[in-house]
Motif scaffolding. Structure first.
Motif, PDB file in Angstrom:
ATOM      1  N   PHE A  40     -22.326 -22.980 -80.331  1.00  0.00           N
ATOM      2  CA  PHE A  40     -21.052 -23.118 -81.041  1.00  0.00           C
ATOM      3  C   PHE A  40     -20.211 -21.851 -80.858  1.00  0.00           C
ATOM      4  CE2 PHE A  40     -18.420 -22.678 -84.893  1.00  0.00           C
ATOM      5  CZ  PHE A  40     -17.735 -23.880 -84.853  1.00  0.00           C
ATOM      6  N   ASN A  41     -20.829 -20.697 -81.094  1.00  0.00           N
ATOM      7  CA  ASN A  41     -20.089 -19.440 -80.991  1.00  0.00           C
ATOM      8  C   ASN A  41     -19.606 -19.190 -79.569  1.00  0.00           C
ATOM      9  OD1 ASN A  41     -20.495 -16.245 -80.267  1.00  0.00           O
ATOM     10  ND2 ASN A  41     -19.309 -16.609 -82.119  1.00  0.00           N
ATOM     11  N   VAL A  42     -20.478 -19.430 -78.609  1.00  0.00           N
ATOM     12  CA  VAL A  42     -20.114 -19.178 -77.218  1.00  0.00           C
ATOM     13  C   VAL A  42     -19.033 -20.174 -76.768  1.00  0.00           C
ATOM     14  CG1 VAL A  42     -21.015 -19.150 -74.866  1.00  0.00           C
ATOM     15  CG2 VAL A  42     -22.340 -18.136 -76.691  1.00  0.00           C
ATOM     16  N   GLY A  43     -19.101 -21.382 -77.294  1.00  0.00           N
ATOM     17  CA  GLY A  43     -18.060 -22.372 -76.998  1.00  0.00           C
ATOM     18  C   GLY A  43     -16.708 -21.931 -77.522  1.00  0.00           C
ATOM     19  N   VAL A  44     -16.688 -21.416 -78.750  1.00  0.00           N
ATOM     20  CA  VAL A  44     -15.422 -20.952 -79.333  1.00  0.00           C
ATOM     21  C   VAL A  44     -14.853 -19.792 -78.508  1.00  0.00           C
ATOM     22  CG1 VAL A  44     -14.339 -19.934 -81.391  1.00  0.00           C
ATOM     23  CG2 VAL A  44     -15.987 -21.775 -81.652  1.00  0.00           C
ATOM     24  N   LEU A  45     -15.733 -18.961 -77.954  1.00  0.00           N
ATOM     25  CA  LEU A  45     -15.256 -17.869 -77.092  1.00  0.00           C
ATOM     26  C   LEU A  45     -14.452 -18.435 -75.910  1.00  0.00           C
ATOM     27  CD1 LEU A  45     -15.179 -14.924 -76.016  1.00  0.00           C
ATOM     28  CD2 LEU A  45     -17.384 -15.366 -74.934  1.00  0.00           C
ATOM     29  N   ALA A  46     -14.983 -19.504 -75.304  1.00  0.00           N
ATOM     30  CA  ALA A  46     -14.268 -20.120 -74.177  1.00  0.00           C
ATOM     31  C   ALA A  46     -12.892 -20.604 -74.631  1.00  0.00           C
ATOM     32  CB  ALA A  46     -15.089 -21.281 -73.617  1.00  0.00           C
ATOM     33  N   HIS A  47     -12.840 -21.181 -75.809  1.00  0.00           N
ATOM     34  CA  HIS A  47     -11.560 -21.647 -76.368  1.00  0.00           C
ATOM     35  C   HIS A  47     -10.591 -20.481 -76.533  1.00  0.00           C
ATOM     36  CE1 HIS A  47      -8.668 -23.331 -79.155  1.00  0.00           C
ATOM     37  NE2 HIS A  47      -9.108 -22.558 -80.134  1.00  0.00           N
ATOM     38  N   LEU A  48     -11.103 -19.348 -77.022  1.00  0.00           N
ATOM     39  CA  LEU A  48     -10.228 -18.202 -77.298  1.00  0.00           C
ATOM     40  C   LEU A  48      -9.726 -17.527 -76.022  1.00  0.00           C
ATOM     41  CD1 LEU A  48     -12.085 -16.647 -80.364  1.00  0.00           C
ATOM     42  CD2 LEU A  48      -9.947 -17.919 -80.393  1.00  0.00           C
ATOM     43  N   VAL A  49     -10.487 -17.639 -74.931  1.00  0.00           N
ATOM     44  CA  VAL A  49      -9.978 -17.059 -73.679  1.00  0.00           C
ATOM     45  C   VAL A  49      -9.115 -18.081 -72.931  1.00  0.00           C
ATOM     46  CG1 VAL A  49     -11.946 -15.499 -73.467  1.00  0.00           C
ATOM     47  CG2 VAL A  49     -11.950 -17.625 -72.183  1.00  0.00           C
ATOM     48  N   PHE A  97     -10.062 -21.139 -71.864  1.00  0.00           N
ATOM     49  CA  PHE A  97     -10.804 -21.940 -70.909  1.00  0.00           C
ATOM     50  C   PHE A  97     -11.233 -23.223 -71.638  1.00  0.00           C
ATOM     51  CE2 PHE A  97     -14.077 -21.145 -67.256  1.00  0.00           C
ATOM     52  CZ  PHE A  97     -13.902 -22.447 -66.810  1.00  0.00           C
ATOM     53  N   GLU A  98     -10.257 -24.121 -71.839  1.00  0.00           N
ATOM     54  CA  GLU A  98     -10.492 -25.259 -72.734  1.00  0.00           C
ATOM     55  C   GLU A  98     -11.544 -26.229 -72.201  1.00  0.00           C
ATOM     56  OE1 GLU A  98      -9.516 -25.262 -75.710  1.00  0.00           O
ATOM     57  OE2 GLU A  98      -8.054 -23.654 -75.584  1.00  0.00           O
ATOM     58  N   SER A  99     -11.578 -26.421 -70.877  1.00  0.00           N
ATOM     59  CA  SER A  99     -12.558 -27.383 -70.350  1.00  0.00           C
ATOM     60  C   SER A  99     -13.983 -26.870 -70.570  1.00  0.00           C
ATOM     61  CB  SER A  99     -12.307 -27.652 -68.868  1.00  0.00           C
ATOM     62  OG  SER A  99     -12.355 -26.443 -68.150  1.00  0.00           O
ATOM     63  N   LEU A 100     -14.163 -25.558 -70.465  1.00  0.00           N
ATOM     64  CA  LEU A 100     -15.493 -24.981 -70.727  1.00  0.00           C
ATOM     65  C   LEU A 100     -15.834 -25.115 -72.208  1.00  0.00           C
ATOM     66  CD1 LEU A 100     -18.005 -23.462 -69.728  1.00  0.00           C
ATOM     67  CD2 LEU A 100     -16.793 -21.316 -70.118  1.00  0.00           C
ATOM     68  N   VAL A 103     -27.833 -25.770 -70.183  1.00  0.00           N
ATOM     69  CA  VAL A 103     -27.700 -24.399 -70.701  1.00  0.00           C
ATOM     70  C   VAL A 103     -27.747 -23.404 -69.542  1.00  0.00           C
ATOM     71  CG1 VAL A 103     -28.765 -22.621 -72.160  1.00  0.00           C
ATOM     72  CG2 VAL A 103     -28.590 -24.955 -72.996  1.00  0.00           C
ATOM     73  N   ASP A 104     -28.639 -23.639 -68.582  1.00  0.00           N
ATOM     74  CA  ASP A 104     -28.711 -22.745 -67.422  1.00  0.00           C
ATOM     75  C   ASP A 104     -27.373 -22.697 -66.683  1.00  0.00           C
ATOM     76  OD1 ASP A 104     -31.287 -22.010 -67.901  1.00  0.00           O
ATOM     77  OD2 ASP A 104     -32.205 -23.412 -66.484  1.00  0.00           O
ATOM     78  N   GLU A 105     -26.737 -23.845 -66.573  1.00  0.00           N
ATOM     79  CA  GLU A 105     -25.442 -23.898 -65.895  1.00  0.00           C
ATOM     80  C   GLU A 105     -24.382 -23.113 -66.681  1.00  0.00           C
ATOM     81  OE1 GLU A 105     -23.491 -27.658 -65.943  1.00  0.00           O
ATOM     82  OE2 GLU A 105     -22.287 -27.223 -64.165  1.00  0.00           O
ATOM     83  N   ILE A 106     -24.410 -23.277 -68.013  1.00  0.00           N
ATOM     84  CA  ILE A 106     -23.446 -22.549 -68.863  1.00  0.00           C
ATOM     85  C   ILE A 106     -23.680 -21.037 -68.732  1.00  0.00           C
ATOM     86  CG2 ILE A 106     -22.784 -22.101 -71.268  1.00  0.00           C
ATOM     87  CD1 ILE A 106     -23.357 -25.074 -71.829  1.00  0.00           C
ATOM     88  N   ILE A 107     -24.953 -20.623 -68.716  1.00  0.00           N
ATOM     89  CA  ILE A 107     -25.255 -19.191 -68.579  1.00  0.00           C
ATOM     90  C   ILE A 107     -24.662 -18.669 -67.265  1.00  0.00           C
ATOM     91  CG2 ILE A 107     -27.121 -17.498 -68.235  1.00  0.00           C
ATOM     92  CD1 ILE A 107     -28.831 -19.146 -70.187  1.00  0.00           C
ATOM     93  N   GLU A 108     -24.841 -19.445 -66.202  1.00  0.00           N
ATOM     94  CA  GLU A 108     -24.330 -19.015 -64.901  1.00  0.00           C
ATOM     95  C   GLU A 108     -22.797 -18.892 -64.920  1.00  0.00           C
ATOM     96  OE1 GLU A 108     -26.212 -17.825 -62.838  1.00  0.00           O
ATOM     97  OE2 GLU A 108     -24.902 -17.575 -61.109  1.00  0.00           O
ATOM     98  N   ASP A 152     -18.064 -16.326 -64.012  1.00  0.00           N
ATOM     99  CA  ASP A 152     -16.683 -16.803 -63.950  1.00  0.00           C
ATOM    100  C   ASP A 152     -15.692 -15.661 -64.233  1.00  0.00           C
ATOM    101  OD1 ASP A 152     -14.915 -19.443 -64.009  1.00  0.00           O
ATOM    102  OD2 ASP A 152     -14.157 -18.036 -65.507  1.00  0.00           O
ATOM    103  N   SER A 153     -14.731 -15.520 -63.336  1.00  0.00           N
ATOM    104  CA  SER A 153     -13.839 -14.362 -63.448  1.00  0.00           C
ATOM    105  C   SER A 153     -12.947 -14.437 -64.684  1.00  0.00           C
ATOM    106  CB  SER A 153     -12.990 -14.232 -62.179  1.00  0.00           C
ATOM    107  OG  SER A 153     -12.233 -15.409 -62.010  1.00  0.00           O
ATOM    108  N   SER A 154     -12.538 -15.654 -65.079  1.00  0.00           N
ATOM    109  CA  SER A 154     -11.651 -15.717 -66.253  1.00  0.00           C
ATOM    110  C   SER A 154     -12.399 -15.351 -67.537  1.00  0.00           C
ATOM    111  CB  SER A 154     -11.006 -17.101 -66.369  1.00  0.00           C
ATOM    112  OG  SER A 154     -11.991 -18.087 -66.409  1.00  0.00           O
ATOM    113  N   ILE A 155     -13.700 -15.608 -67.580  1.00  0.00           N
ATOM    114  CA  ILE A 155     -14.506 -15.176 -68.738  1.00  0.00           C
ATOM    115  C   ILE A 155     -14.718 -13.666 -68.657  1.00  0.00           C
ATOM    116  CG2 ILE A 155     -16.812 -15.251 -69.791  1.00  0.00           C
ATOM    117  CD1 ILE A 155     -15.490 -17.812 -70.399  1.00  0.00           C
ATOM    118  N   LEU A 156     -15.128 -13.192 -67.488  1.00  0.00           N
ATOM    119  CA  LEU A 156     -15.456 -11.768 -67.332  1.00  0.00           C
ATOM    120  C   LEU A 156     -14.244 -10.889 -67.618  1.00  0.00           C
ATOM    121  CD1 LEU A 156     -17.672 -11.918 -64.115  1.00  0.00           C
ATOM    122  CD2 LEU A 156     -18.437 -11.607 -66.465  1.00  0.00           C
TER     123      LEU A 156
END
Lengths: 361, 197
Positions: free
Chosen positions: A109-118, A120-123, A179-184, A189-193
């Motif tokens: 949940f927390n990591v998903g919200v991070l994607a939303h805040l950067v 990256f809505e599809s992630l 989960v392994d795919e999400i970790i990768e 991913d440059s937009s996350i980094l």
């Protein structure tokens, strides 16, 4: 550049719960942050002394939803210590399973919200969809998606038969590649980094100074996990790897959570492999709780949760005090936000995985 | 494995010359829990300093007022029995504050207990442990206990417009939510619409 003050909250799109931040900025840079709390202070610590020992199992589960399993667990552990109750081995394993199922869902949940805040809505939607599998697991096994009611004084209130074990293993097997795919993705991913590396840094020394716990501490290099340092339930019989990173930034905190979600899946398998037969509660009738005091700790998804319980000759506790992990992590936010960019504020706040209902009680 | 030092009791006694009461236990998973009651709350800072040097982390602080000790009624012509006291002589009168500082020593827990009589005060641990800041601010709003030399004694959760020591007073729910009971709501409605005929 001029100085000005930005109010964030108490109600804000980036916060699921109310908290007010007064942020003094110089141009685009944060100079100082003042946190004003108390918007959801409910006086639960007072209320708990007005209810009996057993009613409080239900009340503690309602302090918070994301770590709703950790509260009644730590509370029950404290009462069991006072009453000298040793819970059956099967209950210890079932407690660990419930703990880890909640951990997977909470971290995703927390990591998903991070994607939303950067942005990256599809992630964000993908991570939430993956998390949904754990929500379904909770609903199927416990009958509820958040407050799972797994704990009782003396053991657990649920059991799993071979059919449910098969279902759980099936769901976990499907979750692993996801989960392994999400970790990768979060690792590369440059937009996350770009939005998370080197942002909201909490150094090792500051982390020690603030006394932070959980993924916030481990992302800053502190190797502390209650499951290993002060084992409870079945954790003394499980192989629990403690993930530690050094950089103390938003990315490190997210990665710790992702790695812990992955490890939690392995821990559930370990529990299922070693699940002993036997009863799920220590006694058939409600035990008498003698006067006494006890401390109990467990590793909630956000870190160390500590309960102190004092009983006298009344069925109602004289005092119950608990400190949630977010309570300590809030203070560190002032350091993480120092010299941050205004656009990173929401990302940094989310990176401590704040729980406001928990903090204010 | 427990990491609590073997000589912790001796070290605590050196840091608290007024006296301590100490007990410790280790559970079947080798997790140690220790309890140290101080005879004098004035020794708190030196004990805090000792634990800081040992690498302890302050987990949290509990405050409450243990209920008064039961004293049998004196027989006719006899002097009333004195109230029992906590270690160090603080009366068990139901008003004394018990302050429990829960320290984590790499997984083990040491609880240092101090007693302060009603109207008293205690030193702030915040200069030693930053993690004491919020718990001390919270305890000052929940109880009428004063924390000496707290660097930032602002309200934490309770609004400044509400008097402190909320755990020592019964606050009617209607007052808490500021609607001051349904009576005043009806009075307000009647003032606007007129009293019923």
């Amino acid at each position: 550049m001029s100085n000005f003050t930005i109010p964030v909250g108490p109600l804000h799109v980036a916060l699921e719960e109310p908290m007010y931040f007064r942020i003094d900025v110089h141009g685009e840079t944060v100079n100082n942050v003042t946190i004003t709390a108390g918007h959801v202070h409910r006086g639960v610590e007072y209320l708990i002394t007005k209810r009996n020992v057993f009613q409080n199992v239900v009340l503690t589960e309602r302090i918070c939803s994301l770590c709703s399993n950790s509260h009644p667990q730590a509370y029950s552990m404290a009462i069991e210590q006072i009453a000298g109750i040793r819970i059956p081995a099967r209950a210890e394993y079932l407690r660990a399973i419930a703990d880890e199922i909640k951990r997977v869902a909470s971290h995703l949940f927390n990591v998903g919200v991070l994607a939303h805040l950067v942005g990256f809505e599809s992630l964000f939607m993908h991570v939430m969809e993956v998390r949904e599998r754990m929500q379904d697991v909770k609903e199927s096994i416990f009958g509820n998606r958040m407050d799972i009611g797994a704990n009782t004084i003396g053991g657990v209130r649920y059991d799993i038969d071979p059919e449910r074990i098969g279902y759980l293993r099936e769901q976990l097997a499907a979750l692993v590649p996801e989960v392994d795919e999400i970790i990768e993705i979060y690792r590369t991913d440059s937009s996350i980094l770009r939005r998370t590396r080197g942002i909201g840094v909490l150094s090792y020394d500051d982390a020690i100074d603030c006394g932070v716990v959980g993924p916030v501490a481990r992302a800053a290099g502190i190797e502390y996990d209650v499951r290993v340092k002060a084992p409870y339930a079945a954790y003394d019989r499980l192989d629990v790897p403690v993930h530690v990173l050094k950089d103390g930034d938003v990315w490190s905190r997210a990665m710790i959570r992702l790695m812990e979600a992955r490890t939690a899946i392995d821990l559930i398998h370990q529990c299922l492999d070693g699940l002993p037969d036997g009863p799920t509660v220590a006694m058939d009738e409600r035990p008498a709780i003698p006067p006494g005091e006890a401390i109990a700790k467990c590793e909630a998804p956000r870190g160390e949760l500590i309960y102190y319980v004092r009983m006298t000759d009344s069925p109602k506790p004289e005092r119950v005090k608990w400190r949630v992990p977010s309570f300590l992590n809030w203070d560190a936010l002032g350091i993480m936000l120092r010299q941050a960019k205004v656009s990173d504020i929401a990302i940094i706040v989310n990176s401590i995985d704040p729980c406001i209902s928990c903090t204010e009680r | 494995m427990s990491i609590m030092p073997n000589d912790i009791e001796t070290r605590l006694l050196e840091a608290a010359p007024a006296g301590i009461q100490f007990r410790a236990a280790t559970d079947d998973k080798s997790v140690a829990t220790a309890w140290c009651t101080l005879a004098s709350s004035d020794n708190l800072l030196s004990v805090g300093l000792l634990l800081k040097r040992m690498g302890a982390r302050l987990s949290t602080i509990t405050v409450f007022q243990p209920k008064a000790a039961a004293v049998p009624k004196p027989k006719e012509g006899e002097e009333p029995l004195p109230l029992p006291t906590f270690l160090g002589g603080t009366p068990q009168d139901g008003k004394t504050y018990e302050i429990d500082y829960h320290f984590d020593i790499d997984g083990d827990t040491l609880t240092v207990t101090a007693h302060v009589a009603a109207g008293g005060s205690i030193d702030s641990l915040t200069p030693l442990y930053r993690a004491a800041d919020w718990p001390e601010r919270e305890l000052m709003e929940l109880y009428a206990l004063v924390v000496r030399d707290h660097p930032n004694p602002q309200r934490l959760f309770i609004d400044p417009s509400i008097d402190n020591a909320v755990f020592e007073r019964l606050i009617p729910y209607s007052t808490l939510v500021n609607s001051a009971a349904s009576k005043s709501i009806w009075e307000k409605i009647m003032a606007q619409t007129g009293a019923p005929s």
